[in-house]
Design a protein around this motif. Structure first.
Motif, PDB file in Angstrom:
ATOM      1  N   VAL A   4      26.826   3.609  47.919  1.00 46.84           N
ATOM      2  CA  VAL A   4      25.678   4.123  47.481  1.00 46.84           C
ATOM      3  C   VAL A   4      24.687   4.190  48.491  1.00 46.84           C
ATOM      4  N   THR A   5      24.256   5.262  49.337  1.00 46.94           N
ATOM      5  CA  THR A   5      23.419   5.095  50.519  1.00 46.94           C
ATOM      6  C   THR A   5      21.828   5.435  50.051  1.00 46.94           C
ATOM      7  N   GLY A   6      21.194   5.298  51.181  1.00 45.19           N
ATOM      8  CA  GLY A   6      19.855   5.446  51.138  1.00 45.19           C
ATOM      9  C   GLY A   6      18.813   4.159  50.855  1.00 45.19           C
ATOM     10  N   PHE A   7      19.442   2.979  50.920  1.00 44.37           N
ATOM     11  CA  PHE A   7      18.999   1.839  50.612  1.00 44.37           C
ATOM     12  C   PHE A   7      17.933   1.583  52.070  1.00 44.37           C
ATOM     13  N   THR A   8      18.274   1.984  53.317  1.00 43.17           N
ATOM     14  CA  THR A   8      17.697   1.781  54.507  1.00 43.17           C
ATOM     15  C   THR A   8      16.213   2.530  54.159  1.00 43.17           C
ATOM     16  N   GLU A   9      16.061   3.839  53.652  1.00 43.72           N
ATOM     17  CA  GLU A   9      15.001   4.623  53.488  1.00 43.72           C
ATOM     18  C   GLU A   9      14.148   3.969  52.545  1.00 43.72           C
ATOM     19  N   LEU A  10      14.901   3.369  51.399  1.00 45.05           N
ATOM     20  CA  LEU A  10      13.992   2.633  50.228  1.00 45.05           C
ATOM     21  C   LEU A  10      13.490   1.560  50.892  1.00 45.05           C
ATOM     22  N   SER A  11      14.142   0.723  51.441  1.00 47.60           N
ATOM     23  CA  SER A  11      13.689  -0.605  52.180  1.00 47.60           C
ATOM     24  C   SER A  11      12.361  -0.498  53.040  1.00 47.60           C
ATOM     25  N   LEU A  14       9.452   0.537  50.861  1.00 46.56           N
ATOM     26  CA  LEU A  14       8.885  -0.599  50.159  1.00 46.56           C
ATOM     27  C   LEU A  14       8.053  -1.548  51.207  1.00 46.56           C
ATOM     28  N   GLN A  15       8.449  -1.648  52.256  1.00 44.53           N
ATOM     29  CA  GLN A  15       8.231  -2.391  53.652  1.00 44.53           C
ATOM     30  C   GLN A  15       6.536  -1.875  53.660  1.00 44.53           C
ATOM     31  N   ARG A  16       6.336  -0.518  53.798  1.00 43.37           N
ATOM     32  CA  ARG A  16       5.178   0.163  54.083  1.00 43.37           C
ATOM     33  C   ARG A  16       4.202   0.106  52.980  1.00 43.37           C
ATOM     34  N   MET A  17       4.810  -0.022  51.408  1.00 43.35           N
ATOM     35  CA  MET A  17       4.019  -0.092  50.492  1.00 43.35           C
ATOM     36  C   MET A  17       3.342  -1.517  50.307  1.00 43.35           C
ATOM     37  N   ALA A  18       4.279  -2.490  50.700  1.00 37.69           N
ATOM     38  CA  ALA A  18       3.887  -3.872  50.685  1.00 37.69           C
ATOM     39  C   ALA A  18       2.808  -4.081  51.764  1.00 37.69           C
ATOM     40  N   ALA A  22      -1.173  -5.414  51.058  1.00 31.83           N
ATOM     41  CA  ALA A  22      -1.538  -6.437  51.996  1.00 31.83           C
ATOM     42  C   ALA A  22      -3.079  -6.125  52.459  1.00 31.83           C
ATOM     43  N   ASN A  23      -3.307  -4.974  52.726  1.00 31.90           N
ATOM     44  CA  ASN A  23      -4.619  -4.436  53.165  1.00 31.90           C
ATOM     45  C   ASN A  23      -5.013  -3.384  52.754  1.00 31.90           C
ATOM     46  N   PRO A  24      -5.675  -3.542  51.460  1.00 28.44           N
ATOM     47  CA  PRO A  24      -6.347  -2.491  50.672  1.00 28.44           C
ATOM     48  C   PRO A  24      -7.707  -1.868  51.028  1.00 28.44           C
ATOM     49  N   THR A  25      -8.118  -2.041  52.192  1.00 27.70           N
ATOM     50  CA  THR A  25      -9.261  -1.520  52.634  1.00 27.70           C
ATOM     51  C   THR A  25      -9.473  -0.142  52.673  1.00 27.70           C
ATOM     52  N   ARG A  26      -8.431   0.753  53.033  1.00 30.38           N
ATOM     53  CA  ARG A  26      -8.627   2.097  52.883  1.00 30.38           C
ATOM     54  C   ARG A  26      -8.739   2.667  51.509  1.00 30.38           C
ATOM     55  N   MET A  27      -7.901   2.040  50.527  1.00 28.44           N
ATOM     56  CA  MET A  27      -8.038   2.486  49.177  1.00 28.44           C
ATOM     57  C   MET A  27      -9.448   2.168  48.538  1.00 28.44           C
ATOM     58  N   LEU A  28      -9.813   1.077  48.821  1.00 25.32           N
ATOM     59  CA  LEU A  28     -11.130   0.436  48.285  1.00 25.32           C
ATOM     60  C   LEU A  28     -12.422   1.269  48.730  1.00 25.32           C
ATOM     61  N   LYS A  29     -12.217   1.487  50.048  1.00 25.70           N
ATOM     62  CA  LYS A  29     -13.356   2.292  50.483  1.00 25.70           C
ATOM     63  C   LYS A  29     -13.592   3.675  50.049  1.00 25.70           C
ATOM     64  N   GLU A 148      -2.747   7.026  48.331  1.00 31.77           N
ATOM     65  CA  GLU A 148      -2.265   6.373  49.231  1.00 31.77           C
ATOM     66  C   GLU A 148      -0.740   5.884  49.236  1.00 31.77           C
ATOM     67  N   LEU A 149      -0.443   5.361  48.231  1.00 30.89           N
ATOM     68  CA  LEU A 149       1.169   4.962  48.184  1.00 30.89           C
ATOM     69  C   LEU A 149       1.965   6.304  48.282  1.00 30.89           C
ATOM     70  N   GLU A 150       1.742   7.550  47.852  1.00 35.51           N
ATOM     71  CA  GLU A 150       2.433   8.724  48.124  1.00 35.51           C
ATOM     72  C   GLU A 150       2.565   9.039  49.799  1.00 35.51           C
ATOM     73  N   ARG A 151       1.385   8.953  50.457  1.00 33.35           N
ATOM     74  CA  ARG A 151       1.357   9.107  51.808  1.00 33.35           C
ATOM     75  C   ARG A 151       2.048   8.072  52.474  1.00 33.35           C
ATOM     76  N   ILE A 152       2.134   6.732  52.038  1.00 29.24           N
ATOM     77  CA  ILE A 152       2.795   5.881  52.804  1.00 29.24           C
ATOM     78  C   ILE A 152       4.321   6.007  52.600  1.00 29.24           C
ATOM     79  N   VAL A 153       4.724   6.307  51.505  1.00 25.73           N
ATOM     80  CA  VAL A 153       6.054   6.635  51.075  1.00 25.73           C
ATOM     81  C   VAL A 153       6.797   7.863  51.853  1.00 25.73           C
ATOM     82  N   SER A 154       5.808   8.838  52.086  1.00 23.56           N
ATOM     83  CA  SER A 154       6.363   9.990  52.735  1.00 23.56           C
ATOM     84  C   SER A 154       6.447   9.908  54.195  1.00 23.56           C
TER      85      SER A 154
END
Length: 155
Positions: A4-11, A14-18, A22-29, A148-154
């Motif tokens: 199974v491949t694609g774990f690097t992209e998933l990881s 997930l790191q970008r989402m985390a 950890a800094n929700p400033t943009r979403m809260l603004k 914001e999460l879609e932007r980060i994942v893409s």
């Protein structure tokens, strides 16, 4: 064994989402802007959050506004527009926790928001809610988080 491949992209995603969580400033603004826009719309449309119209001004109030210079506004809660312009919002982030506060320091607000503070001399002031957080605003703010999460994942 099947590979199974694609774990690097998933990881990485997930790191970008985390990191974003950890800094929700943009979403809260962005959520703050929706709330402040809603407050402005409430003043403009003379209605409470949710669309219920404010009680009309008393005849005595209208007459008082036209005395003297006659420069007062006939709009509800907009004689000078000071109250309408007083709403602000602040985003505070400490560690991975974010706090969004929206409100006003204008002492007149409490007399209209929920008729709180009505004493014997103010018993005739009707309730005219100016700010609230209803399902529509919650949906807009959740939409900002999803965007914001879609932007980060893409990335």
């Amino acid at each position: 064994m099947t590979a199974v491949t694609g774990f690097t992209e998933l990881s990485t995603a997930l790191q970008r989402m985390a990191a974003a969580a950890a800094n929700p400033t943009r979403m809260l603004k962005r959520c703050r802007e929706h709330i402040l826009n809603d407050v402005s719309r409430n003043f403009e449309d003379e209605e409470a959050p949710g669309g219920e119209k404010w009680d009309p001004l008393a005849v005595a109030t209208l007459l008082n506004r036209t005395k003297g210079k006659g420069s007062g506004s006939p709009k509800i809660l907009r004689d000078t527009s000071t109250l309408a312009r007083s709403f602000t919002g602040q985003v505070t982030v400490m560690g991975s926790s974010g706090v969004l506060e929206v409100g006003t320091n204008d002492p007149k607000a409490k007399f209209h928001q929920d008729a709180g503070g009505n004493g014997p001399s103010r018993s005739k002031i009707p309730e005219r809610p100016m700010i609230g957080f209803d399902d529509d605003l919650a949906a807009l703010c959740l939409g900002e988080i999803e965007e914001e999460l879609e932007r980060i994942v893409s990335l």
